[in-house]
Design a protein around this motif. Structure first.
Motif, PDB file in Angstrom:
ATOM      1  N   LEU A  97     -13.498  -5.682   0.487  1.00  0.00           N
ATOM      2  CA  LEU A  97     -13.511  -6.507  -1.049  1.00  0.00           C
ATOM      3  C   LEU A  97     -11.633  -6.826  -1.881  1.00  0.00           C
ATOM      4  N   PRO A  98     -12.070  -7.926  -2.359  1.00  0.00           N
ATOM      5  CA  PRO A  98     -10.788  -7.783  -2.199  1.00  0.00           C
ATOM      6  C   PRO A  98     -10.190  -7.630  -3.433  1.00  0.00           C
ATOM      7  N   GLU A  99      -9.108  -7.777  -3.937  1.00  0.00           N
ATOM      8  CA  GLU A  99      -8.419  -6.397  -4.741  1.00  0.00           C
ATOM      9  C   GLU A  99      -8.868  -6.648  -6.785  1.00  0.00           C
ATOM     10  N   LYS A 100      -9.890  -7.993  -6.736  1.00  0.00           N
ATOM     11  CA  LYS A 100     -10.061  -8.704  -8.559  1.00  0.00           C
ATOM     12  C   LYS A 100     -11.783  -7.097  -7.867  1.00  0.00           C
ATOM     13  N   TYR A 101     -12.074  -7.092  -7.305  1.00  0.00           N
ATOM     14  CA  TYR A 101     -13.129  -6.376  -7.717  1.00  0.00           C
ATOM     15  C   TYR A 101     -12.619  -4.371  -7.268  1.00  0.00           C
ATOM     16  N   TRP A 102     -11.680  -3.991  -6.940  1.00  0.00           N
ATOM     17  CA  TRP A 102     -11.559  -2.934  -7.175  1.00  0.00           C
ATOM     18  C   TRP A 102     -12.324  -1.992  -7.860  1.00  0.00           C
ATOM     19  N   LYS A 103     -11.835  -3.065  -9.184  1.00  0.00           N
ATOM     20  CA  LYS A 103     -11.925  -1.720 -10.783  1.00  0.00           C
ATOM     21  C   LYS A 103     -13.477  -1.245 -10.619  1.00  0.00           C
ATOM     22  N   LYS A 104     -14.348  -2.199 -10.625  1.00  0.00           N
ATOM     23  CA  LYS A 104     -15.002  -2.520 -10.247  1.00  0.00           C
ATOM     24  C   LYS A 104     -16.433  -1.358 -10.152  1.00  0.00           C
ATOM     25  N   TYR A 105     -15.809  -1.724  -7.665  1.00  0.00           N
ATOM     26  CA  TYR A 105     -16.010  -1.384  -7.352  1.00  0.00           C
ATOM     27  C   TYR A 105     -15.909   0.725  -7.489  1.00  0.00           C
ATOM     28  N   GLN A 106     -15.269   0.372  -8.347  1.00  0.00           N
ATOM     29  CA  GLN A 106     -14.622   1.917  -8.619  1.00  0.00           C
ATOM     30  C   GLN A 106     -15.724   2.559  -9.770  1.00  0.00           C
ATOM     31  N   TYR A 107     -16.189   1.181 -10.139  1.00  0.00           N
ATOM     32  CA  TYR A 107     -16.299   1.867 -11.832  1.00  0.00           C
ATOM     33  C   TYR A 107     -17.766   2.132 -11.160  1.00  0.00           C
ATOM     34  N   ALA A 108     -18.779   1.497  -9.827  1.00  0.00           N
ATOM     35  CA  ALA A 108     -19.565   2.304  -9.811  1.00  0.00           C
ATOM     36  C   ALA A 108     -20.118   3.357  -8.368  1.00  0.00           C
ATOM     37  N   ALA A 109     -18.823   3.658  -8.237  1.00  0.00           N
ATOM     38  CA  ALA A 109     -18.777   4.564  -7.563  1.00  0.00           C
ATOM     39  C   ALA A 109     -18.331   5.753  -8.705  1.00  0.00           C
ATOM     40  N   LYS A 110     -18.081   5.623  -9.697  1.00  0.00           N
ATOM     41  CA  LYS A 110     -17.453   6.581 -10.681  1.00  0.00           C
ATOM     42  C   LYS A 110     -19.189   6.895 -11.485  1.00  0.00           C
ATOM     43  N   PHE A 111     -19.742   6.474 -11.476  1.00  0.00           N
ATOM     44  CA  PHE A 111     -21.307   6.661 -11.898  1.00  0.00           C
ATOM     45  C   PHE A 111     -22.226   6.715 -11.138  1.00  0.00           C
ATOM     46  N   ILE A 112     -22.292   6.764  -9.447  1.00  0.00           N
ATOM     47  CA  ILE A 112     -22.687   7.370  -7.916  1.00  0.00           C
ATOM     48  C   ILE A 112     -22.279   8.980  -8.721  1.00  0.00           C
ATOM     49  N   LYS A 113     -21.234   9.021  -8.568  1.00  0.00           N
ATOM     50  CA  LYS A 113     -20.504  10.100  -8.428  1.00  0.00           C
ATOM     51  C   LYS A 113     -20.698  11.452  -9.590  1.00  0.00           C
ATOM     52  N   LEU A 114     -21.456  10.978 -10.388  1.00  0.00           N
ATOM     53  CA  LEU A 114     -21.168  11.658 -12.141  1.00  0.00           C
ATOM     54  C   LEU A 114     -24.050  11.891 -11.774  1.00  0.00           C
TER      55      LEU A 114
END
Lengths: 225, 26
Positions: A97-114
């Protein structure tokens, strides 16, 4: 981010066994689909209308990511489900995954973690309380809801107590020695129930591994007396 | 894409979490 890989920041998300939801925030909509995929729609306002301009669709195990720009980049109005992926979608693995999408992926991961921290995996009824071990393993949260109204919520780093009177506070190491006998007995029961839940989870995990790839969780033991 | 100040929690999410609890008992 100052890191060379996404994996050095987070692990792939895992939406296994999570119930579907569609949650809107200010700039995005994040969904857990029936398939277990996690979908993020990024919004831009255009002529007072919110339009879906970019979509990240992530597989249930977090390892495959489709990125697409609906309607050839012009976007679609926001509706009650994500736009389907077009044939010219971009396809990545977690590691590519290109670095420009990392923040978006992290955002999804944060939601799933919650969501995982609030989704019961093992529910165990004791004589005094309902004890729920959540899905956010390892070091999963535990909620112990006593039938008299008291509640203890254990996370990996804090213990929150709600007494039956409604008084609530967070326990810190220094306060443990100053607890009343009553609160201590609630805590002892919560800790014992937590241990039983972990033991039950381990036993069911063993059985699950012998089976045909069908999850035996969530699982409930006993019932309220 | 300003995601920094995004907040997930709202009534809709709370209702979803409540539905996850077995037998509807908190």
């Amino acid at each position: 981010f100052g890191s060379s890989t996404l994996r050095s920041i987070i692990s792939p998300l895992n939406a296994e066994r999570l119930k579907p939801i569609r949650q809107k925030t200010k700039n995005a909509v994040v969904s857990i689909l029936e398939s277990g995929e996690v979908c993020m729609e990024f919004l831009k306002e255009q002529n007072s209308q919110e339009r879906v301009k970019e979509v990240l669709r992530i597989s249930c195990d977090g390892n495959l990511i489709y990125v697409y720009h609906p309607n050839e980049g012009k976007g679609f109005p926001l509706v009650d489900r994500p736009p389907s992926p077009p044939e010219n979608r971009l396809s990545y693995t977690f590691d590519s995954l290109p670095e420009k999408y990392w923040k978006k992926y992290q955002y999804a991961a944060k939601f799933i973690k919650l969501v995982r921290s609030k989704t019961p995996k093992v529910t165990y009824y004791t004589r005094y309380a309902k004890c729920m071990l959540m899905e956010n393993s390892p070091t999963a949260d535990v909620e112990v809801c006593f039938y008299d109204g008291a509640k203890i919520h254990k996370t990996s780093d804090v213990i929150r107590v709600i007494e039956k009177s409604g008084r609530s506070y967070t326990l810190e190491g220094s306060r443990l020695s100053t607890l009343s006998d009553e609160v201590r007995s609630y805590l002892d029961h919560a800790n014992e129930s937590h241990c039983v839940c972990l033991s039950l989870e381990s036993a069911i995990n063993t059985e699950e591994k012998k089976g045909e790839n069908i999850s035996l969780f969530p699982i409930t033991f006993g019932r309220r007396p | 894409d300003d995601l920094d100040d995004e907040e997930f929690y709202d009534d809709h999410l709370e209702a979803y979490f409540k539905k996850l609890l077995p037998h509807g008992m908190q």
